[in-house]
Design a protein around this motif. Structure first.
Motif, PDB file in Angstrom:
ATOM      1  N   TYR A 159      -1.026 -25.033 -19.641  1.00 55.73           N
ATOM      2  CA  TYR A 159      -0.350 -23.724 -19.613  1.00 55.73           C
ATOM      3  C   TYR A 159       0.202 -23.439 -18.224  1.00 55.73           C
ATOM      4  CZ  TYR A 159       0.367 -18.673 -19.989  1.00 55.73           C
ATOM      5  OH  TYR A 159       0.915 -17.422 -19.970  1.00 55.73           O
ATOM      6  N   GLN A 160      -0.594 -23.754 -17.182  1.00 57.35           N
ATOM      7  CA  GLN A 160      -0.139 -23.549 -15.810  1.00 57.35           C
ATOM      8  C   GLN A 160       1.089 -24.409 -15.508  1.00 57.35           C
ATOM      9  OE1 GLN A 160      -3.155 -24.365 -12.895  1.00 57.35           O
ATOM     10  NE2 GLN A 160      -1.746 -24.239 -11.165  1.00 57.35           N
ATOM     11  N   LEU A 161       1.090 -25.658 -16.022  1.00 58.40           N
ATOM     12  CA  LEU A 161       2.234 -26.546 -15.796  1.00 58.40           C
ATOM     13  C   LEU A 161       3.498 -25.981 -16.440  1.00 58.40           C
ATOM     14  CD1 LEU A 161       3.362 -29.334 -14.865  1.00 58.40           C
ATOM     15  CD2 LEU A 161       2.674 -30.214 -17.096  1.00 58.40           C
ATOM     16  N   GLU A 162       3.362 -25.494 -17.661  1.00 55.32           N
ATOM     17  CA  GLU A 162       4.524 -24.974 -18.392  1.00 55.32           C
ATOM     18  C   GLU A 162       5.080 -23.690 -17.790  1.00 55.32           C
ATOM     19  OE1 GLU A 162       2.859 -24.609 -22.267  1.00 55.32           O
ATOM     20  OE2 GLU A 162       3.173 -26.733 -22.804  1.00 55.32           O
ATOM     21  N   HIS A 163       4.298 -23.005 -16.986  1.00 57.43           N
ATOM     22  CA  HIS A 163       4.739 -21.741 -16.397  1.00 57.43           C
ATOM     23  C   HIS A 163       4.832 -21.818 -14.876  1.00 57.43           C
ATOM     24  CE1 HIS A 163       3.357 -20.564 -20.420  1.00 57.43           C
ATOM     25  NE2 HIS A 163       4.150 -19.509 -20.304  1.00 57.43           N
ATOM     26  N   THR A 164       5.009 -23.037 -14.364  1.00 58.51           N
ATOM     27  CA  THR A 164       5.232 -23.220 -12.934  1.00 58.51           C
ATOM     28  C   THR A 164       6.723 -23.476 -12.712  1.00 58.51           C
ATOM     29  OG1 THR A 164       3.017 -24.125 -12.586  1.00 58.51           O
ATOM     30  CG2 THR A 164       4.680 -24.622 -10.914  1.00 58.51           C
ATOM     31  N   TYR A 165       7.376 -22.546 -12.014  1.00 57.78           N
ATOM     32  CA  TYR A 165       8.828 -22.621 -11.818  1.00 57.78           C
ATOM     33  C   TYR A 165       9.153 -22.848 -10.346  1.00 57.78           C
ATOM     34  CZ  TYR A 165       8.542 -20.426 -16.407  1.00 57.78           C
ATOM     35  OH  TYR A 165       8.225 -20.143 -17.709  1.00 57.78           O
ATOM     36  N   GLN A 166      10.377 -23.288 -10.127  1.00 59.12           N
ATOM     37  CA  GLN A 166      10.833 -23.515  -8.761  1.00 59.12           C
ATOM     38  C   GLN A 166      11.072 -22.171  -8.072  1.00 59.12           C
ATOM     39  OE1 GLN A 166      14.346 -25.900  -8.563  1.00 59.12           O
ATOM     40  NE2 GLN A 166      14.205 -26.245  -6.360  1.00 59.12           N
ATOM     41  N   ASN A 167      10.494 -22.021  -6.870  1.00 59.38           N
ATOM     42  CA  ASN A 167      10.670 -20.793  -6.113  1.00 59.38           C
ATOM     43  C   ASN A 167      12.062 -20.726  -5.487  1.00 59.38           C
ATOM     44  OD1 ASN A 167       7.993 -20.027  -6.658  1.00 59.38           O
ATOM     45  ND2 ASN A 167       7.246 -21.242  -4.915  1.00 59.38           N
ATOM     46  N   VAL A 168      12.493 -19.532  -5.201  1.00 54.27           N
ATOM     47  CA  VAL A 168      13.793 -19.343  -4.560  1.00 54.27           C
ATOM     48  C   VAL A 168      13.779 -19.997  -3.177  1.00 54.27           C
ATOM     49  CG1 VAL A 168      15.455 -17.641  -3.688  1.00 54.27           C
ATOM     50  CG2 VAL A 168      14.178 -17.179  -5.800  1.00 54.27           C
ATOM     51  N   GLY A 169      14.756 -20.861  -2.922  1.00 50.90           N
ATOM     52  CA  GLY A 169      14.843 -21.538  -1.638  1.00 50.90           C
ATOM     53  C   GLY A 169      13.927 -22.744  -1.511  1.00 50.90           C
ATOM     54  N   GLU A 170      13.147 -23.044  -2.534  1.00 51.55           N
ATOM     55  CA  GLU A 170      12.224 -24.182  -2.475  1.00 51.55           C
ATOM     56  C   GLU A 170      12.975 -25.476  -2.757  1.00 51.55           C
ATOM     57  OE1 GLU A 170       7.867 -25.465  -4.326  1.00 51.55           O
ATOM     58  OE2 GLU A 170       9.228 -24.222  -5.519  1.00 51.55           O
ATOM     59  N   LYS A 171      12.717 -26.505  -1.944  1.00 48.82           N
ATOM     60  CA  LYS A 171      13.355 -27.799  -2.166  1.00 48.82           C
ATOM     61  C   LYS A 171      12.833 -28.420  -3.454  1.00 48.82           C
ATOM     62  CE  LYS A 171      14.085 -28.942   2.716  1.00 48.82           C
ATOM     63  NZ  LYS A 171      13.804 -29.943   3.786  1.00 48.82           N
ATOM     64  N   LEU A 172      13.713 -29.168  -4.102  1.00 45.71           N
ATOM     65  CA  LEU A 172      13.326 -29.799  -5.363  1.00 45.71           C
ATOM     66  C   LEU A 172      12.161 -30.766  -5.161  1.00 45.71           C
ATOM     67  CD1 LEU A 172      13.838 -30.224  -8.359  1.00 45.71           C
ATOM     68  CD2 LEU A 172      15.512 -31.994  -7.766  1.00 45.71           C
ATOM     69  N   SER A 173      12.155 -31.492  -4.019  1.00 51.14           N
ATOM     70  CA  SER A 173      11.065 -32.443  -3.760  1.00 51.14           C
ATOM     71  C   SER A 173       9.728 -31.715  -3.633  1.00 51.14           C
ATOM     72  CB  SER A 173      11.364 -33.230  -2.485  1.00 51.14           C
ATOM     73  OG  SER A 173      11.513 -32.363  -1.368  1.00 51.14           O
ATOM     74  N   GLU A 174       9.721 -30.530  -2.992  1.00 52.52           N
ATOM     75  CA  GLU A 174       8.475 -29.768  -2.864  1.00 52.52           C
ATOM     76  C   GLU A 174       8.010 -29.242  -4.218  1.00 52.52           C
ATOM     77  OE1 GLU A 174       9.415 -26.764  -0.052  1.00 52.52           O
ATOM     78  OE2 GLU A 174       9.427 -28.124   1.677  1.00 52.52           O
ATOM     79  N   TYR A 175       8.975 -28.800  -5.037  1.00 50.96           N
ATOM     80  CA  TYR A 175       8.642 -28.323  -6.373  1.00 50.96           C
ATOM     81  C   TYR A 175       8.039 -29.444  -7.225  1.00 50.96           C
ATOM     82  CZ  TYR A 175       9.477 -26.658 -11.156  1.00 50.96           C
ATOM     83  OH  TYR A 175       9.326 -26.313 -12.475  1.00 50.96           O
ATOM     84  N   MET A 176       8.622 -30.643  -7.113  1.00 49.12           N
ATOM     85  CA  MET A 176       8.108 -31.775  -7.876  1.00 49.12           C
ATOM     86  C   MET A 176       6.696 -32.141  -7.448  1.00 49.12           C
ATOM     87  SD  MET A 176      10.324 -32.624 -10.139  1.00 49.12           S
ATOM     88  CE  MET A 176       9.781 -34.260 -10.603  1.00 49.12           C
ATOM     89  N   ARG A 177       6.401 -32.011  -6.146  1.00 52.24           N
ATOM     90  CA  ARG A 177       5.045 -32.298  -5.672  1.00 52.24           C
ATOM     91  C   ARG A 177       4.037 -31.315  -6.257  1.00 52.24           C
ATOM     92  NH1 ARG A 177       7.506 -34.037  -0.744  1.00 52.24           N
ATOM     93  NH2 ARG A 177       7.461 -31.930   0.123  1.00 52.24           N
ATOM     94  N   ARG A 178       4.434 -30.053  -6.380  1.00 53.58           N
ATOM     95  CA  ARG A 178       3.530 -29.065  -6.979  1.00 53.58           C
ATOM     96  C   ARG A 178       3.257 -29.399  -8.441  1.00 53.58           C
ATOM     97  NH1 ARG A 178       4.623 -23.746  -7.518  1.00 53.58           N
ATOM     98  NH2 ARG A 178       6.900 -23.883  -7.316  1.00 53.58           N
ATOM     99  N   LEU A 179       4.308 -29.809  -9.165  1.00 50.56           N
ATOM    100  CA  LEU A 179       4.119 -30.191 -10.559  1.00 50.56           C
ATOM    101  C   LEU A 179       3.240 -31.435 -10.672  1.00 50.56           C
ATOM    102  CD1 LEU A 179       7.722 -29.723 -12.044  1.00 50.56           C
ATOM    103  CD2 LEU A 179       5.776 -28.169 -12.221  1.00 50.56           C
ATOM    104  N   ASP A 180       3.459 -32.389  -9.773  1.00 46.48           N
ATOM    105  CA  ASP A 180       2.692 -33.634  -9.814  1.00 46.48           C
ATOM    106  C   ASP A 180       1.208 -33.379  -9.586  1.00 46.48           C
ATOM    107  OD1 ASP A 180       2.716 -36.631  -9.894  1.00 46.48           O
ATOM    108  OD2 ASP A 180       1.893 -36.364  -7.890  1.00 46.48           O
ATOM    109  N   THR A 181       0.889 -32.421  -8.711  1.00 52.88           N
ATOM    110  CA  THR A 181      -0.515 -32.083  -8.456  1.00 52.88           C
ATOM    111  C   THR A 181      -1.194 -31.556  -9.721  1.00 52.88           C
ATOM    112  OG1 THR A 181      -0.041 -31.586  -6.139  1.00 52.88           O
ATOM    113  CG2 THR A 181      -2.070 -30.670  -7.063  1.00 52.88           C
ATOM    114  N   ILE A 182      -0.483 -30.698 -10.451  1.00 55.82           N
ATOM    115  CA  ILE A 182      -1.057 -30.134 -11.679  1.00 55.82           C
ATOM    116  C   ILE A 182      -1.213 -31.223 -12.738  1.00 55.82           C
ATOM    117  CG2 ILE A 182      -0.745 -28.414 -13.493  1.00 55.82           C
ATOM    118  CD1 ILE A 182       0.949 -26.794 -11.517  1.00 55.82           C
ATOM    119  N   ILE A 183      -0.195 -32.094 -12.865  1.00 58.27           N
ATOM    120  CA  ILE A 183      -0.259 -33.173 -13.860  1.00 58.27           C
ATOM    121  C   ILE A 183      -1.427 -34.101 -13.556  1.00 58.27           C
ATOM    122  CG2 ILE A 183       0.937 -35.237 -14.686  1.00 58.27           C
ATOM    123  CD1 ILE A 183       3.546 -33.717 -14.457  1.00 58.27           C
TER     124      ILE A 183
END
Length: 281
Positions: A240-264
């Protein structure tokens, strides 16, 4: 334990009897760490590795099977060896084939210029059978594991905040899980390699596990550490947390992907995802 039983134990564990010995330790209250430390202390000139441990409740003794890749240490060649605390440890050697005639006796026979019968004439079927058995043992595949030269796990203590030079639990568990899949060694060696990377509260958790469950395996070590030091969320909560984790305003795509990877990664540890579908997810 007699030498014949020691040889059979070697065959069961896949070790070579000519490079192995068994030591008898008094009493049953010997932890694996104590035995490993005693062997390490006594075999300074040549390394000896603890392959397996047995407890004899009839004689109230503990037996440890040691493999010495570089040859049996000098102080293990006698009937016993004395540890630092004056404890006498009995050494059980393997049976070896009886030696044939010595070179000196052969030299004496050569001096007698008497023609000797053909060796083939004195060979009976029993000797042929013994030679065939000896050749088959020599051709037996050696153990596939290596007791030296492996990459050790990094240190994990379980203390918070994470001390300098240590990994977080998720990082440590990730490398330990991969190593456990790759190590082609006996279960005792796997547990020893995991234990040597732990200290503090993490080491205490393993000690408590062994008191509760005598026949635990290496995967049980990782499971209890996950229960004590891993995240407490259920797999469904993490999905549920993964499905509701969105990219923050101004956040780099690489940083966003790292956050998703941690949850996965946390979901994988909880067995909530098929590892083959990680890229798709």
């Amino acid at each position: 334990m007699d030498p014949a039983a020691a040889v059979q134990w070697c065959e069961e564990e896949g070790t070579h009897s000519e490079s192995s010995v068994v030591i008898e330790l008094p009493g049953e209250a010997w932890a694996e760490e104590q035995i490993s430390q005693a062997v390490k202390t006594l075999s300074l000139d040549r390394k000896a590795w603890v392959i397996a441990v047995k407890t004899d409740r009839v004689t109230s003794g503990t037996y440890a099977l040691l493999e010495c890749k570089q040859g049996i240490p000098e102080n293990f060649k006698g009937a016993s060896v004395q540890w630092a605390n004056k404890t006498e440890l009995c050494v059980i050697h393997m049976k070896v084939p009886e030696e044939g005639p010595t070179s000196s006796s052969q030299a004496e026979s050569n001096k007698e210029e008497v023609p000797s019968p053909s060796p083939l004439a004195t060979i009976g079927p029993e000797l042929f059978a013994a030679l065939g058995d000896f050749v088959s043992k020599c051709q037996r595949d050696p153990p596939t594991y290596s007791a030296t030269g492996y990459r050790k796990l990094r240190v994990f203590s379980g203390r918070q905040p994470v001390p300098t030079g240590e990994d977080s639990f998720e990082e440590w568990l990730d490398q330990a899980t991969q190593a456990l899949d790759e190590w082609d060694i006996p279960e005792t060696q796997k547990k020893q390699r995991i234990t040597e990377s732990l200290k503090g509260p993490a080491s205490a958790a393993i000690h408590n596990l062994k008191l509760r469950k005598r026949n635990c395996v290496a995967q049980d070590y990782l499971n209890i550490l996950q229960d004590v030091f891993g995240c407490t969320e259920k797999a469904s909560d993490l999905i549920y947390q993964l499905e509701h984790t969105y990219q923050n305003v101004g956040e780099k795509l690489s940083e966003y992907m790292r956050r998703l990877d941690t949850i996965i990664h946390q979901i994988l540890l909880k067995k909530g995802l098929d590892p083959q579908k990680v890229d798709e997810i």
